[in-house]
Design an enzyme around this catalytic site. Structure first.
Site, mmCIF file in Angstrom:
data_model
loop_
_atom_site.group_PDB
_atom_site.id
_atom_site.type_symbol
_atom_site.label_atom_id
_atom_site.label_comp_id
_atom_site.label_asym_id
_atom_site.label_seq_id
_atom_site.Cartn_x
_atom_site.Cartn_y
_atom_site.Cartn_z
ATOM 1 N N SER A 54 -26.694 -55.856 -1.250
ATOM 2 C CA SER A 54 -25.819 -56.395 -0.230
ATOM 3 C C SER A 54 -24.703 -57.287 -0.783
ATOM 4 O O SER A 54 -23.768 -57.597 -0.048
ATOM 5 C CB SER A 54 -26.648 -57.197 0.780
ATOM 6 O OG SER A 54 -27.220 -58.332 0.151
ATOM 7 N N SER A 92 -30.279 -56.845 -4.165
ATOM 8 C CA SER A 92 -28.887 -57.071 -3.758
ATOM 9 C C SER A 92 -27.949 -57.686 -4.794
ATOM 10 O O SER A 92 -26.746 -57.690 -4.581
ATOM 11 C CB SER A 92 -28.857 -57.937 -2.511
ATOM 12 O OG SER A 92 -29.052 -57.126 -1.400
ATOM 13 N N LYS A 131 -20.975 -65.366 -2.685
ATOM 14 C CA LYS A 131 -21.387 -64.519 -1.568
ATOM 15 C C LYS A 131 -21.425 -65.391 -0.318
ATOM 16 O O LYS A 131 -21.864 -66.546 -0.373
ATOM 17 C CB LYS A 131 -22.780 -63.945 -1.858
ATOM 18 C CG LYS A 131 -23.325 -63.009 -0.807
ATOM 19 C CD LYS A 131 -24.656 -62.418 -1.261
ATOM 20 C CE LYS A 131 -25.215 -61.403 -0.287
ATOM 21 N NZ LYS A 131 -26.461 -60.777 -0.770
HETATM 22 N N1 GLN Z 1 -31.472 -53.204 0.459
HETATM 23 C C1 GLN Z 1 -32.455 -54.193 0.746
HETATM 24 C C2 GLN Z 1 -32.433 -54.534 2.209
HETATM 25 O O1 GLN Z 1 -31.612 -54.050 2.893
HETATM 26 C C3 GLN Z 1 -32.280 -55.408 -0.108
HETATM 27 C C4 GLN Z 1 -31.197 -56.290 0.311
HETATM 28 C C5 GLN Z 1 -31.161 -57.581 -0.463
HETATM 29 O O2 GLN Z 1 -31.624 -57.662 -1.590
HETATM 30 N N2 GLN Z 1 -30.641 -58.610 0.180
HETATM 31 O O3 GLN Z 1 -33.242 -55.253 2.694
#
Ligand code: GLN
Length: 486
Positions: free
Chosen positions: A153, A177, A78
């Protein structure tokens, strides 16, 4: 079978026997990328020549041994972990041309284990999102249905593994994420216990919640990867100095006598019937395999989303203050004053969702509102921690869905950020409480989209996750299923 479609452990064996070379594996993956990447869009940066050079070096050294468990295996990361000399954007225009001068600890560990780094994968900008629709460099497409999101994400990390555009990948999980995209793309994903994997060199989103972890084609690979990247690091003050168990050894232990908790609040309204059916099916498999199923309660679940969307933006607003156009990243052209330089650099560099989070975060931390929002959210966090402690006093693992529904269509929720936030309801509590969680493919929707099962354990209970996931994986027989849309 093409080499790119195999797992780490399968390729490891072939490499050790001299049946294939790392260059052959890497070429096979690169060919696959050439074939499908225009449809999937998983990569932000591909480091083709360097990957091939690393593979040639691995072949020369012939060090395909247990001591270097990832020797010659092409992985992708990532774009949130710093890689020395290789562009790292965090999915943001503000870091479009940032080339880190050092490797994250996780990257050092992967390299020491012999892994080959293919490149950097798509993600929501600064990891803010649940569908990977907030990336400054395009939206990746779900390999099972190209007009659907990959989840976020770490959407690129899940899509690349599902599409065989790498052998395995790394993602980060602040509120789901790793687990959400793993669930939506039909791969295995692990969010380790907070403190298990070093965050040094991980571009910070919400530091008290962020963890790095693997996304893989099967459970064995996930155990192998987690073992490689875990461990104490003096460069991360929140990393814990505990021995790392042999997660691979946990795989064959079965679930006989294991107490499996079913958190009743995770099966309430809003859960898609096909998701519920797939998850209930796995519960009956666990029961048949000798586990004891009990109902448990996490009574503060419904407050989790609200608490998380105060705490995470608060931390983000502080972490993102460093992107000021001076030391890092994008700087506006020809500003007239210093203040204009700050304003324009940030306005031009950050995307809409990131700006929204910075505004929320700044607001909840401001004088007069701090007690009403931030302090209150921290109190809720403590209640959630206590919920988990009480539940794990009664059971070894908890089993639930990962996401209330399968992946949605790209663009479907563009005008409704709140409903995107709500889709995190089943994953964020693990981050607020710090416990580990694993996402395992457990079925398909009527439309043919993957459905994921979440297994959670108490702090540092990752072995139990692997134990249960490995048993279920064998019974379900879904590992090795390939997406049909590409
Ligand atoms: N959907 C969550 C956010 O937007 C988690 C994202 C993540 O785990 N990086 O904050």
């Amino acid at each position: 079978m093409e080499l790119n479609s195999l797992t780490i452990h399968q390729l490891q064996e072939m490499l050790a026997k001299g049946e294939v070379s790392s260059v052959e594996i890497t070429e096979s993956v690169l060919t696959r990328i050439d074939q499908v990447e225009s449809k999937v869009g998983a990569y932000i940066t591909l480091d083709r020549d360097n990957a091939l050079a690393q593979a040639a070096e691995a072949d020369k050294q012939q060090a395909f041994t247990a001591a270097r468990p990832l020797a010659g295996i092409p992985l992708a990361l990532k774009d949130v972990v710093c890689t020395e000399g290789l562009r790292t954007t965090s999915g943001s225009k503000i870091l479009e041309s940032f080339i880190p001068p050092y490797d994250a600890t996780l990257v050092t560990k992967l390299k020491e284990a012999g892994a080959i780094i293919l490149g950097k994968l798509s993600m929501d900008e600064f990891a803010m999102g649940s569908a990977n629709e907030n990336c400054a460099f395009g939206v990746p497409h779900n390999p099972w249905a190209l007009d659907h999101v990959c989840g976020g994400s770490s959407g690129g990390s899940a899509a690349a593994v599902a599409a065989d555009e790498c052998i395995a990948s790394i993602g980060s999980d602040t509120g789901g994420s790793i687990r959400l995209p793993a669930s939506h793309c039909g791969v295995v994903g692990v969010k380790p216990t907070y403190g298990r994997v070093s965050r040094y060199g991980l571009i910070a989103y919400a530091s008290s919640l962020d963890q790095l972890g693997p996304l893989t084609k099967d459970v064995r690979d996930a155990a192998l990867m987690l073992k490689t990247i875990s461990g104490y690091d003096r460069l991360d003050s929140t990393s814990l100095n505990l021995p790392v168990p042999d997660y691979v050894a946990a795989l064959d232990q079965g679930v006989r006598g294991m107490k499996v908790g079913i958190p009743k609040e995770y099966f309430e309204e809003g859960l898609a019937p096909e998701v519920e059916a797939a998850v209930r099916n796995t519960i009956s498999i666990l029961e048949k395999a000798g586990a004891e199923i009990i109902e448990v309660s996490l009574p503060h679940t419904s407050y989790g989303v609200a608490a998380y969307y105060v705490i995470a933006p608060a931390e983000a607003s502080s972490n993102l203050a460093r992107y000021d156009g001076v030391r890092f990243g994008h700087r506006t052209k020809d500003p007239e004053t210093l203040v204009e330089m700050y304003k324009k650099s940030k306005s031009e560099g950050f995307g809409e969702e990131v700006k929204r989070r910075i505004m929320i975060g700044t607001y909840v931390l401001s004088a007069g509102y701090y007690d009403a929002y931030y302090k209150k959210a921290l109190q809720v966090r403590t209640l959630i921690v206590n919920d988990f402690k009480a539940a794990f006093a009664k059971c070894d693992i908890m089993v639930s869905p990962v996401s209330p529904s399968p992946a949605w269509r790209i663009g479907e929720k563009d005008d409704d950020p709140l409903s995107v936030y709500l889709s995190d309801i089943l994953t964020i509590s693990a981050n607020l409480s710090g416990v580990p969680g694993l996402s395992l493919p457990c079925g398909f929707s009527n439309e043919g989209l993957p459905i994921g099962l979440q297994i959670q354990a108490a702090h540092f209970g990752e072995e139990k996750l692997f134990q249960a996931a490995s048993c279920l994986e064998q019974e379900l027989g879904l590992a090795g299923r390939k997406p049909t849309a590409i």
